[in-house]
Design an enzyme around this catalytic site. Structure first.
Site, mmCIF file in Angstrom:
data_model
loop_
_atom_site.group_PDB
_atom_site.id
_atom_site.type_symbol
_atom_site.label_atom_id
_atom_site.label_comp_id
_atom_site.label_asym_id
_atom_site.label_seq_id
_atom_site.Cartn_x
_atom_site.Cartn_y
_atom_site.Cartn_z
ATOM 1 N N LYS A 31 -13.890 1.074 -4.036
ATOM 2 C CA LYS A 31 -14.987 1.528 -3.173
ATOM 3 C C LYS A 31 -15.994 2.331 -3.997
ATOM 4 O O LYS A 31 -17.201 2.162 -3.852
ATOM 5 C CB LYS A 31 -14.453 2.413 -2.044
ATOM 6 C CG LYS A 31 -13.545 1.698 -1.064
ATOM 7 C CD LYS A 31 -13.183 2.634 0.075
ATOM 8 C CE LYS A 31 -12.074 2.065 0.929
ATOM 9 N NZ LYS A 31 -11.534 3.027 1.873
ATOM 10 N N GLU A 63 0.823 -1.204 0.000
ATOM 11 C CA GLU A 63 0.000 0.000 0.000
ATOM 12 C C GLU A 63 0.863 1.264 0.000
ATOM 13 O O GLU A 63 0.418 2.332 -0.421
ATOM 14 C CB GLU A 63 -0.937 -0.012 1.219
ATOM 15 C CG GLU A 63 -2.319 0.520 0.896
ATOM 16 C CD GLU A 63 -3.345 0.216 1.971
ATOM 17 O OE1 GLU A 63 -4.223 -0.615 1.726
ATOM 18 O OE2 GLU A 63 -3.268 0.802 3.065
ATOM 19 N N HIS A 81 6.027 -26.730 -1.674
ATOM 20 C CA HIS A 81 5.290 -27.810 -2.345
ATOM 21 C C HIS A 81 4.113 -27.256 -3.141
ATOM 22 O O HIS A 81 3.250 -28.010 -3.575
ATOM 23 C CB HIS A 81 4.810 -28.828 -1.315
ATOM 24 C CG HIS A 81 5.951 -29.497 -0.598
ATOM 25 N ND1 HIS A 81 6.394 -30.763 -0.891
ATOM 26 C CD2 HIS A 81 6.780 -29.029 0.376
ATOM 27 C CE1 HIS A 81 7.426 -31.063 -0.115
ATOM 28 N NE2 HIS A 81 7.680 -30.018 0.664
HETATM 29 O O1 PA5 Z 1 -3.069 1.502 5.985
HETATM 30 C C1 PA5 Z 1 -4.168 2.015 5.843
HETATM 31 O O2 PA5 Z 1 -4.337 3.229 6.061
HETATM 32 C C2 PA5 Z 1 -5.360 1.203 5.422
HETATM 33 O O3 PA5 Z 1 -5.014 -0.124 5.161
HETATM 34 C C3 PA5 Z 1 -6.424 1.220 6.510
HETATM 35 O O4 PA5 Z 1 -5.879 0.728 7.691
HETATM 36 C C4 PA5 Z 1 -7.641 0.386 6.109
HETATM 37 O O5 PA5 Z 1 -8.116 0.790 4.862
HETATM 38 C C5 PA5 Z 1 -8.740 0.509 7.146
HETATM 39 O O6 PA5 Z 1 -9.100 1.840 7.299
HETATM 40 P P1 PA5 Z 1 -9.852 2.341 8.580
HETATM 41 O O7 PA5 Z 1 -8.997 2.120 9.758
HETATM 42 O O8 PA5 Z 1 -10.095 3.791 8.331
HETATM 43 O O9 PA5 Z 1 -11.140 1.555 8.678
#
Ligand code: PA5
Length: 431
Positions: free
Chosen positions: A419, A284, A305
């Site tokens: 989303k 990310e 495996h």
């Molecule tokens: O690293 C990040 O910011 C994301 O992976 C969030 O943790 C994830 O999308 C969840 O978001 P939130 O904590 O706002 O529900």
């Protein structure tokens, strides 16, 4: 405490490329330290280590101990950075098949109704002595609006209130931002206990805040050791960052040379979820504007495996990052068997750790000869302090690597695309 050996990558990078990579990475490291890089308002994950909040740690410890003692099941309801860090530490340190303390279960990390129905059925199933299970719930969402988490929380919250009446309020814990978001409205209306994730700490950098610390403390793990392990890393890496910069430079040079996949592997199953946490941290943070390496996770020798053939002999665009523990603390000795039908007596008297170590060395040698550059991250022990140390090491390495890509390590604009499409299909309006 934790360092990465880059020796087995050297034959895949030439001197000049490495020198250039090192220059870029050095500059990235300085940009981070000077707070002049992209997203520099999101460096709270460093600030919490510069001045550790002991009162918060004691609070987490005390609440965690109380829930540990009272709960049969503790539900961690969150997705992405809101649960992967806790899961990584809990899976690494909570002994397998351990039934002391509550069972830790996860929810809100996908949208499967089947899973949630079965979870509720599990919660409703009485204990072996016929008494009802004692359930506690921690919802974690920085934005307070993430759909996966919000749906599961709505369902589980209703279940808790139906089950426990007014007492549900004292069994539900919410971790979110200081202000804003639907979760804050719910907290205000119902009076649930709240823990704050600082605004300047992003989800995937938040394991050492209440996001990760409460579930980790409930699991019976020493959160002070964990955080102070990270504090040691913060201090050490402020003094001497050479190993980390060597690692990031080699990884960057390999990336520039066309290596597109980073397979995070461990021969210790307890560390597979740590691979999952790192996968999100890398994926990310890096994957922006057509850049970054695709992070994948493997549990060896199990996955040798399944995907072992691909690693050994598939397209040569993959590096491997091994997570290795020097001392796992426990083992099994292989006994002599007089009949020796299985032909294993040549191993008698040896520990399984010894065999696992040889499997690691053999695998690395084979993959290296097959054309896979190999990074090896060594953790001295499988304990909270070492894990905390490794967590900060990887957070810092991530930030510096993404600065070398000239991107912001701390945002994730691409996650919004699915989303948007999903909300459109669901016909969401403002109601
Ligand atoms: O690293 C990040 O910011 C994301 O992976 C969030 O943790 C994830 O999308 C969840 O978001 P939130 O904590 O706002 O529900």
């Amino acid at each position: 405490m934790f360092h990465i050996d880059i020796q087995k990558t050297e034959r895949f990078t030439d001197e000049k490329a490495l020198r250039e990579a090192r220059k870029t990475v050095q500059q990235s490291s300085e940009d981070l330290d000077n707070r002049t890089g992209k997203g520099s308002g999101w460096l709270g994950w460093q600030d919490i280590l510069q001045k550790p909040n002991d009162a918060l740690l004691e609070n987490m410890d005390a609440i965690g101990a109380e829930i540990h003692q009272k709960a049969d099941v503790f539900i961690v309801c969150g997705i992405g950075g809101s649960y992967l860090g806790a899961k990584a530490v809990i899976d690494a340190l909570k002994p397998e098949f351990d039934d002391s303390g509550p069972e830790i279960v996860y929810a809100g990390h996908h949208i499967s109704g089947r899973y949630l129905r079965q979870l509720i059925r599990h919660l409703e199933k009485p204990k072996s002595d016929g008494s009802p299970k004692q359930v506690y719930l921690n919802v974690i969402s920085k934005s307070g609006t993430t759909m996966e988490t919000a749906i599961a929380f709505r369902v589980l919250r209703k279940w808790m209130h139906d089950q426990y009446g007014d007492e549900a309020v004292s069994r539900i814990f919410c971790t979110t931002s200081k202000d804003g978001g639907a979760l804050n409205k719910i907290i205000k209306a119902y009076g649930y206990r709240k823990f704050i994730l600082p605004d300047d700490v992003g989800g995937r950098f938040s394991v050492l805040t209440p996001v990760g610390l409460l579930p980790i403390a409930v699991a019976g793990i020493d959160v002070k050791q964990l955080v102070y392990g990270a504090v040691s890393a913060y201090q050490d890496l402020n003094k001497d960052r050479s190993n980390l910069l060597d690692y990031v430079s080699a990884r960057y040079a390999l990336y520039k040379n066309g290596y597109a996949i980073d397979l995070i592997a461990s021969f210790e199953p307890a560390l597979t979820s740590m691979g999952g946490w790192l996968q999100q941290l890398y994926g990310e943070s890096e994957g922006k504007n057509g850049k970054g390496m695709f992070p994948a996770v493997a549990q060896y020798s199990t996955d040798l495996h399944s995907i072992g053939q691909m690693v050994q002999d598939g397209p040569r665009n993959m590096v491997e990052t091994f997570l290795v523990v020097d001392d796992t603390g426990q083992t099994v000795i292989i006994d002599k068997d007089n009949r020796n039908y299985d032909g294993l007596n040549y191993l008698s008297g040896k520990s399984m750790e010894h065999v696992n170590e040889k499997a690691l060395q053999g695998t690395q040698q084979a993959h290296l000869e097959g054309g896979v550059p190999i990074f090896t991250g060594y953790m001295s022990q499988l304990d909270a302090h070492s894990l905390g140390y490794a967590i900060y090491y990887f957070e810092l390495a991530t930030a510096i690597f993404v600065y070398a890509l000239d991107e912001n390590p701390f945002d994730q604009p691409g996650v919004e695309a699915y989303k948007k499409e999903m909300y459109h299909l669901l016909g969401r309006n403002n109601g």
